[in-house]
Design a protein around this motif. Structure first.
Motif, PDB file in Angstrom:
ATOM      1  N   UNK A   1      -8.263  -0.178  -1.430  1.00 36.16           N
ATOM      2  CA  UNK A   1      -6.832  -0.074  -1.120  1.00 36.16           C
ATOM      3  C   UNK A   1      -6.581  -0.373   0.364  1.00 36.16           C
ATOM      4  N   UNK A   2      -7.542  -0.060   1.204  1.00 34.65           N
ATOM      5  CA  UNK A   2      -7.371  -0.239   2.645  1.00 34.65           C
ATOM      6  C   UNK A   2      -7.991  -1.536   3.160  1.00 34.65           C
ATOM      7  N   UNK A   3      -8.823  -2.195   2.353  1.00 36.22           N
ATOM      8  CA  UNK A   3      -9.608  -3.324   2.873  1.00 36.22           C
ATOM      9  C   UNK A   3      -9.371  -4.645   2.153  1.00 36.22           C
ATOM     10  N   UNK A   4      -8.579  -4.671   1.072  1.00 34.96           N
ATOM     11  CA  UNK A   4      -8.499  -5.912   0.291  1.00 34.96           C
ATOM     12  C   UNK A   4      -7.911  -7.070   1.089  1.00 34.96           C
ATOM     13  N   UNK A   5      -7.029  -6.785   2.037  1.00 32.82           N
ATOM     14  CA  UNK A   5      -6.447  -7.870   2.841  1.00 32.82           C
ATOM     15  C   UNK A   5      -7.508  -8.553   3.708  1.00 32.82           C
ATOM     16  N   UNK A   6      -8.562  -7.808   4.058  1.00 31.30           N
ATOM     17  CA  UNK A   6      -9.640  -8.402   4.840  1.00 31.30           C
ATOM     18  C   UNK A   6     -10.346  -9.512   4.070  1.00 31.30           C
ATOM     19  N   UNK A   7     -10.220  -9.496   2.741  1.00 32.30           N
ATOM     20  CA  UNK A   7     -10.822 -10.526   1.894  1.00 32.30           C
ATOM     21  C   UNK A   7      -9.830 -11.643   1.565  1.00 32.30           C
TER      22      UNK A   7
ATOM     23  N   UNK B   1     -12.958   5.587   6.229  1.00 34.63           N
ATOM     24  CA  UNK B   1     -13.506   6.829   5.669  1.00 34.63           C
ATOM     25  C   UNK B   1     -12.497   7.968   5.791  1.00 34.63           C
ATOM     26  N   UNK B   2     -11.873   8.078   6.956  1.00 38.09           N
ATOM     27  CA  UNK B   2     -10.867   9.129   7.159  1.00 38.09           C
ATOM     28  C   UNK B   2      -9.694   8.961   6.199  1.00 38.09           C
ATOM     29  N   UNK B   3      -9.182   7.738   6.070  1.00 33.84           N
ATOM     30  CA  UNK B   3      -8.058   7.488   5.160  1.00 33.84           C
ATOM     31  C   UNK B   3      -8.446   7.812   3.720  1.00 33.84           C
ATOM     32  N   UNK B   4      -9.655   7.451   3.360  1.00 29.78           N
ATOM     33  CA  UNK B   4     -10.158   7.715   2.006  1.00 29.78           C
ATOM     34  C   UNK B   4     -10.124   9.216   1.703  1.00 29.78           C
ATOM     35  N   UNK B   5     -10.665  10.009   2.612  1.00 30.65           N
ATOM     36  CA  UNK B   5     -10.709  11.460   2.406  1.00 30.65           C
ATOM     37  C   UNK B   5      -9.301  12.046   2.361  1.00 30.65           C
TER      38      UNK B   5
END
Length: 264
Positions: free
Chosen positions: A150-156, A226-230
């Motif tokens: 959810x936080x990283x897909x734009x990086x791809x 990691x922080x956002x995930x938690x």
């Protein structure tokens, strides 16, 4: 006591205190780290005393396990995403090849409920870390992703075709039931739930205590992700499902059973 949960930051954050002997009265644990698509089927033989699984897998496991009221992942704004390499209408999923992280995951169950009427042509179950690169490379027309994606897909370079969490919440009004904690039948579930709640409370009260343990298993995620995930997946429903959480689970599994996607 045999305990199985994923190496994802929310699970290691929740169980850190118990695993490290910081919960009064809790017995030592033998931990198996495995992604939920693995535990969904590995739990079928009743090997684990306590296990993290997808809510979608519950109908196959309740002969051996009881659902615990705490420790899992259920919330709002945290649902799975359907990703593509370009903008396209949702109906383009019809006939497409879609990569999914597991056939008994809640993500895939939500996808099947959402896609009724424009079903994909082919589903491929692949390791989660291969989904976004595979979509970006054209190996798959679309990919179903969860957790930190959810936080990283734009990086791809990917586009969100559908947020299944938003779809679920707007359709039902309920939070999204993602991951459940089960205890093998015959164990003292009241005691186990109290140990898990104590572990959650310790994690919230001492967030730095688990940092090294979480990072060790976080699969090279950045500290910010990691922080956002938690923060997203460890919430009040982790402390206790409550009436709202249980209603969400009931609606999900009843809808799925009515659609013939899971046993009643």
């Amino acid at each position: 006591m045999k305990l199985a949960f994923s190496p994802c930051p929310n699970d290691t954050f929740v169980f850190h205190a118990w695993v490290h002997g910081l919960v009064d009265g809790a017995p030592p644990v033998d931990v198996t780290y495995a992604d939920v698509d693995v535990t969904n089927t590995a739990a079928l033989d009743g090997t684990f005393d306590i296990v993290k699984v997808s809510y979608a897998a519950l109908p196959w496991l309740l002969d051996k396990y009881e659902l615990l009221p705490c420790g899992g992942a259920l919330g709002r704004g945290c649902g799975p995403l359907v990703l593509t390499a370009d903008d396209r209408p949702a109906s383009d999923i019809a006939g497409a090849t879609v990569a999914v992280p597991g056939d008994r995951t809640t993500a895939y169950l939500l996808f099947r409920l959402w896609a009724r009427g424009f079903e994909p042509g082919r589903i491929e179950v692949v390791p989660f870390h291969e989904i976004m690169p595979g979509v970006a490379a054209g190996r798959f027309d679309a990919g179903l992703v969860i957790h930190e994606a959810r936080f990283t897909y734009r990086d791809h370079g990917l586009t969100c075709l559908a947020d299944l969490g938003e779809w679920w919440e707007s359709t039902t009004g309920h939070p999204i039931p993602l991951g459940a904690i089960l205890a093998r039948k015959g164990l003292d579930t009241t005691a186990i739930a109290s140990w898990i709640r104590s572990s959650v409370e310790y994690a919230w009260a001492n967030p730095d205590a688990s940092a090294a343990y979480v990072a060790e298993h976080a699969q090279e995620l950045s500290a910010d992700v990691t922080r956002q995930h938690i923060e997203l997946y460890v919430n009040e429903y982790t402390r206790d499902l409550g009436v709202d959480g249980r209603a969400a689970i009931d609606v999900l599994l009843r809808r799925a059973a009515d659609a013939g996607l899971v046993p009643g």
